[in-house]
Write a protein that holds these residues in place. Structure first.
Motif, PDB file in Angstrom:
ATOM      1  N   LEU A  93       0.792  -1.221   0.000  1.00 24.79           N
ATOM      2  CA  LEU A  93       0.000   0.000   0.000  1.00 24.79           C
ATOM      3  C   LEU A  93       0.829   1.278   0.000  1.00 24.79           C
ATOM      4  O   LEU A  93       0.312   2.333  -0.305  1.00 24.79           O
ATOM      5  CB  LEU A  93      -0.932   0.007   1.219  1.00 24.79           C
ATOM      6  N   ASN A  94       2.119   1.195   0.348  1.00 29.14           N
ATOM      7  CA  ASN A  94       2.873   2.440   0.424  1.00 29.14           C
ATOM      8  C   ASN A  94       4.381   2.211   0.381  1.00 29.14           C
ATOM      9  O   ASN A  94       4.842   1.096   0.153  1.00 29.14           O
ATOM     10  CB  ASN A  94       2.482   3.220   1.688  1.00 29.14           C
ATOM     11  N   HIS A  95       5.114   3.291   0.635  1.00 26.76           N
ATOM     12  CA  HIS A  95       6.572   3.285   0.587  1.00 26.76           C
ATOM     13  C   HIS A  95       7.194   2.317   1.588  1.00 26.76           C
ATOM     14  O   HIS A  95       8.280   1.789   1.358  1.00 26.76           O
ATOM     15  CB  HIS A  95       7.105   4.696   0.819  1.00 26.76           C
ATOM     16  N   LYS A  96       6.509   2.058   2.694  1.00 25.12           N
ATOM     17  CA  LYS A  96       7.044   1.145   3.707  1.00 25.12           C
ATOM     18  C   LYS A  96       7.183  -0.276   3.161  1.00 25.12           C
ATOM     19  O   LYS A  96       8.106  -1.000   3.529  1.00 25.12           O
ATOM     20  CB  LYS A  96       6.176   1.159   4.956  1.00 25.12           C
ATOM     21  N   ASP A  97       6.269  -0.670   2.281  1.00 23.28           N
ATOM     22  CA  ASP A  97       6.353  -1.999   1.664  1.00 23.28           C
ATOM     23  C   ASP A  97       7.577  -2.095   0.758  1.00 23.28           C
ATOM     24  O   ASP A  97       8.227  -3.135   0.704  1.00 23.28           O
ATOM     25  CB  ASP A  97       5.071  -2.312   0.883  1.00 23.28           C
ATOM     26  N   LEU A  98       7.895  -1.012   0.062  1.00 24.12           N
ATOM     27  CA  LEU A  98       9.097  -0.992  -0.772  1.00 24.12           C
ATOM     28  C   LEU A  98      10.356  -1.076   0.094  1.00 24.12           C
ATOM     29  O   LEU A  98      11.264  -1.851  -0.196  1.00 24.12           O
ATOM     30  CB  LEU A  98       9.138   0.269  -1.642  1.00 24.12           C
ATOM     31  N   VAL A  99      10.393  -0.313   1.161  1.00 23.27           N
ATOM     32  CA  VAL A  99      11.550  -0.330   2.062  1.00 23.27           C
ATOM     33  C   VAL A  99      11.753  -1.732   2.632  1.00 23.27           C
ATOM     34  O   VAL A  99      12.883  -2.241   2.673  1.00 23.27           O
ATOM     35  CB  VAL A  99      11.389   0.707   3.194  1.00 23.27           C
ATOM     36  N   ALA A 100      10.676  -2.368   3.057  1.00 24.09           N
ATOM     37  CA  ALA A 100      10.781  -3.724   3.609  1.00 24.09           C
ATOM     38  C   ALA A 100      11.331  -4.685   2.567  1.00 24.09           C
ATOM     39  O   ALA A 100      12.184  -5.530   2.874  1.00 24.09           O
ATOM     40  CB  ALA A 100       9.414  -4.195   4.107  1.00 24.09           C
ATOM     41  N   TYR A 101      10.885  -4.548   1.315  1.00 26.83           N
ATOM     42  CA  TYR A 101      11.378  -5.416   0.243  1.00 26.83           C
ATOM     43  C   TYR A 101      12.870  -5.183  -0.015  1.00 26.83           C
ATOM     44  O   TYR A 101      13.636  -6.133  -0.167  1.00 26.83           O
ATOM     45  CB  TYR A 101      10.571  -5.203  -1.039  1.00 26.83           C
ATOM     46  N   VAL A 102      13.264  -3.923  -0.068  1.00 25.30           N
ATOM     47  CA  VAL A 102      14.667  -3.582  -0.330  1.00 25.30           C
ATOM     48  C   VAL A 102      15.561  -4.143   0.774  1.00 25.30           C
ATOM     49  O   VAL A 102      16.610  -4.723   0.494  1.00 25.30           O
ATOM     50  CB  VAL A 102      14.848  -2.051  -0.476  1.00 25.30           C
ATOM     51  N   LYS A 103      15.133  -3.995   2.017  1.00 27.07           N
ATOM     52  CA  LYS A 103      15.918  -4.526   3.140  1.00 27.07           C
ATOM     53  C   LYS A 103      15.997  -6.047   3.078  1.00 27.07           C
ATOM     54  O   LYS A 103      17.065  -6.624   3.276  1.00 27.07           O
ATOM     55  CB  LYS A 103      15.313  -4.076   4.466  1.00 27.07           C
ATOM     56  N   LYS A 104      14.863  -6.680   2.803  1.00 24.66           N
ATOM     57  CA  LYS A 104      14.825  -8.144   2.733  1.00 24.66           C
ATOM     58  C   LYS A 104      15.719  -8.674   1.614  1.00 24.66           C
ATOM     59  O   LYS A 104      16.386  -9.690   1.756  1.00 24.66           O
ATOM     60  CB  LYS A 104      13.386  -8.622   2.525  1.00 24.66           C
ATOM     61  N   SER A 105      15.744  -7.965   0.497  1.00 24.72           N
ATOM     62  CA  SER A 105      16.538  -8.417  -0.654  1.00 24.72           C
ATOM     63  C   SER A 105      18.016  -8.059  -0.519  1.00 24.72           C
ATOM     64  O   SER A 105      18.828  -8.470  -1.345  1.00 24.72           O
ATOM     65  CB  SER A 105      15.985  -7.829  -1.944  1.00 24.72           C
ATOM     66  N   ARG A 106      18.348  -7.269   0.506  1.00 32.95           N
ATOM     67  CA  ARG A 106      19.730  -6.873   0.776  1.00 32.95           C
ATOM     68  C   ARG A 106      20.348  -6.100  -0.398  1.00 32.95           C
ATOM     69  O   ARG A 106      21.511  -6.301  -0.753  1.00 32.95           O
ATOM     70  CB  ARG A 106      20.570  -8.070   1.175  1.00 32.95           C
ATOM     71  N   ALA A 107      19.549  -5.222  -0.983  1.00 33.51           N
ATOM     72  CA  ALA A 107      20.039  -4.396  -2.086  1.00 33.51           C
ATOM     73  C   ALA A 107      21.058  -3.390  -1.589  1.00 33.51           C
ATOM     74  O   ALA A 107      21.002  -2.929  -0.448  1.00 33.51           O
ATOM     75  CB  ALA A 107      18.877  -3.676  -2.758  1.00 33.51           C
ATOM     76  N   ASP A 108      21.985  -3.039  -2.454  1.00 29.87           N
ATOM     77  CA  ASP A 108      23.008  -2.047  -2.135  1.00 29.87           C
ATOM     78  C   ASP A 108      22.566  -0.631  -2.480  1.00 29.87           C
ATOM     79  O   ASP A 108      23.071   0.338  -1.917  1.00 29.87           O
ATOM     80  CB  ASP A 108      24.298  -2.364  -2.898  1.00 29.87           C
ATOM     81  N   LEU A 109      21.638  -0.514  -3.427  1.00 26.58           N
ATOM     82  CA  LEU A 109      21.226   0.804  -3.895  1.00 26.58           C
ATOM     83  C   LEU A 109      19.775   0.747  -4.352  1.00 26.58           C
ATOM     84  O   LEU A 109      19.365  -0.199  -5.020  1.00 26.58           O
ATOM     85  CB  LEU A 109      22.117   1.240  -5.073  1.00 26.58           C
ATOM     86  N   LEU A 110      19.009   1.765  -3.979  1.00 25.06           N
ATOM     87  CA  LEU A 110      17.637   1.936  -4.448  1.00 25.06           C
ATOM     88  C   LEU A 110      17.579   3.223  -5.249  1.00 25.06           C
ATOM     89  O   LEU A 110      17.999   4.282  -4.761  1.00 25.06           O
ATOM     90  CB  LEU A 110      16.662   2.007  -3.267  1.00 25.06           C
ATOM     91  N   ILE A 111      17.050   3.139  -6.455  1.00 23.39           N
ATOM     92  CA  ILE A 111      16.895   4.313  -7.313  1.00 23.39           C
ATOM     93  C   ILE A 111      15.412   4.528  -7.549  1.00 23.39           C
ATOM     94  O   ILE A 111      14.692   3.594  -7.902  1.00 23.39           O
ATOM     95  CB  ILE A 111      17.616   4.113  -8.668  1.00 23.39           C
ATOM     96  N   VAL A 112      14.955   5.762  -7.338  1.00 27.24           N
ATOM     97  CA  VAL A 112      13.555   6.116  -7.589  1.00 27.24           C
ATOM     98  C   VAL A 112      13.512   7.397  -8.395  1.00 27.24           C
ATOM     99  O   VAL A 112      14.405   8.243  -8.288  1.00 27.24           O
ATOM    100  CB  VAL A 112      12.752   6.288  -6.280  1.00 27.24           C
ATOM    101  N   GLY A 113      12.470   7.546  -9.182  1.00 30.15           N
ATOM    102  CA  GLY A 113      12.254   8.790  -9.909  1.00 30.15           C
ATOM    103  C   GLY A 113      11.538   9.775  -9.009  1.00 30.15           C
ATOM    104  O   GLY A 113      11.211   9.479  -7.861  1.00 30.15           O
ATOM    105  N   HIS A 114      11.305  10.980  -9.509  1.00 30.91           N
ATOM    106  CA  HIS A 114      10.569  11.969  -8.729  1.00 30.91           C
ATOM    107  C   HIS A 114       9.715  12.806  -9.657  1.00 30.91           C
ATOM    108  O   HIS A 114       9.980  12.926 -10.847  1.00 30.91           O
ATOM    109  CB  HIS A 114      11.523  12.849  -7.922  1.00 30.91           C
ATOM    110  N   LYS A 115       8.657  13.364  -9.096  1.00 31.03           N
ATOM    111  CA  LYS A 115       7.766  14.270  -9.825  1.00 31.03           C
ATOM    112  C   LYS A 115       7.505  15.466  -8.934  1.00 31.03           C
ATOM    113  O   LYS A 115       7.313  15.309  -7.737  1.00 31.03           O
ATOM    114  CB  LYS A 115       6.412  13.604 -10.094  1.00 31.03           C
ATOM    115  N   GLY A 116       7.463  16.638  -9.511  1.00 27.45           N
ATOM    116  CA  GLY A 116       7.123  17.829  -8.736  1.00 27.45           C
ATOM    117  C   GLY A 116       5.623  17.959  -8.580  1.00 27.45           C
ATOM    118  O   GLY A 116       4.883  17.719  -9.522  1.00 27.45           O
TER     119      GLY A 116
END
Length: 135
Positions: A93-116
């Motif tokens: 449902l939100n950014h916390k789910d992405l953070v949990a996935y990134v931590k679980k997968s032990r990624a070294d870098l997360l890249i996201v786009g942005h919009k104003g």
């Protein structure tokens, strides 16, 4: 030094296309691995949802069909952006789910786009703002 694991989060926007291309460039330079992830905002309980007022609930296959369609869209974006990556959908449902996935997968870098979208959001979209603010 081991090759880095890079995750790029996408919402299928043009900004995400740029993030994917940046991730691919970083993957190529570092000889790392790249995974493109989309957080599918899916209600946990679909029983309450209907296709129209006073109609029957959505079929149980709704979630499966939606995930299949999103996976096709995700794979298409990766091909269109000419990115060498695995793809992954996360039900959440939100950014916390992405953070949990990134931590679980032990990624070294997360890249996201942005919009104003406003004063502070002029630099980062609301999803990205929340992601940065909480981590």
């Amino acid at each position: 030094m081991t090759a880095p694991k890079i995750i790029v989060a996408t919402d299928f926007s043009e900004c995400s296309d740029h993030a994917l291309k940046a991730g691919e460039e970083f993957r190529r330079i570092t000889q790392g691995t790249l995974e493109v992830v989309h957080v599918a905002a899916v209600p946990l309980d679909l029983e309450w949802m209907t296709t129209e007022a006073n109609a029957a609930p959505l079929p149980r296959t709704y979630h499966e069909e939606m995930m299949k369609d999103l996976k096709k869209h995700l794979d298409h974006q990766v091909r269109r952006c000419e990115v060498k990556a695995e793809t992954q959908l996360i039900s959440g449902l939100n950014h916390k789910d992405l953070v949990a996935y990134v931590k679980k997968s032990r990624a070294d870098l997360l890249i996201v786009g942005h919009k104003g979208a406003g004063a502070v959001r002029h630099l980062m979209g609301s999803f990205t703002t929340k992601l940065v603010a909480t981590n």
